[in-house]
Write an enzyme that holds these catalytic residues in place. Sequence first.
Site: not given
Ligand code: MLT
Length: 208
Positions: A107, A157, A188
């Site tokens: 992520s 996701d 996700h």
């Molecule tokens: C991010 O901010 O890198 C993406 O939105 C993924 C997350 O951290 O939720």
Amino acid sequence: MSAPALSFVHRFEPAVRPGPPPVLLLHGTGGDETDLIPLGRTVAPGAALLSPRGKVLEGGMPRFFRRLAEGVFDEDDLRRRADELAGFVDQARKAYGLSAPVALGFSNGANIAAAMLLLRPDAFAGAILIRAMEPFREASPVRLPGTPVLILSGSADPIVPIDNPKRLAATLAAAGAAVEHEILPGGHALIQADLVRSRAWMDRLAAG
Ligand code: MLT
């Protein structure tokens, strides 16, 4: 091993067998340096593990760079933070005597790893990007000749629409990276298939 004072709070586990490359573990929003250690041990058994904690706090939750909204990145901050993290990787490689690591990011951690691939192409020997997004609206041209990259996305996701990692895969492939992009039946969150695919990819990489 007690951690020397480097530029990021981090955990380090030395390698316990020769062969697999060191792994740089990059956690998601709200994680920390302990989060992905079990994942690292599963994906690359016996490899050295280096796991920094992101320095940006969002409502008290550590991240690796600032965002303006979910999925909308502060790209100036991302560039700065990617550079800063690449500096930490250099420091840690000297302190612990490591070769270039393979990044294993989830992520937010996958997103800064993708940014580092595009900004600091020599930082990594390869990367596993789990639930990654394209980090920049416009990426500067870069050369990543043969750099192995595995992208694992979730077909359902809610944070990362599937066209986005497809564009990331295309950008990295256009730079010369050896990209494998798999779309797994999931959202996700990490699922068992992420572990299985990552482990198989890492085994192939370590076997040369
Ligand atoms: C991010 O901010 O890198 C993406 O939105 C993924 C997350 O951290 O939720």
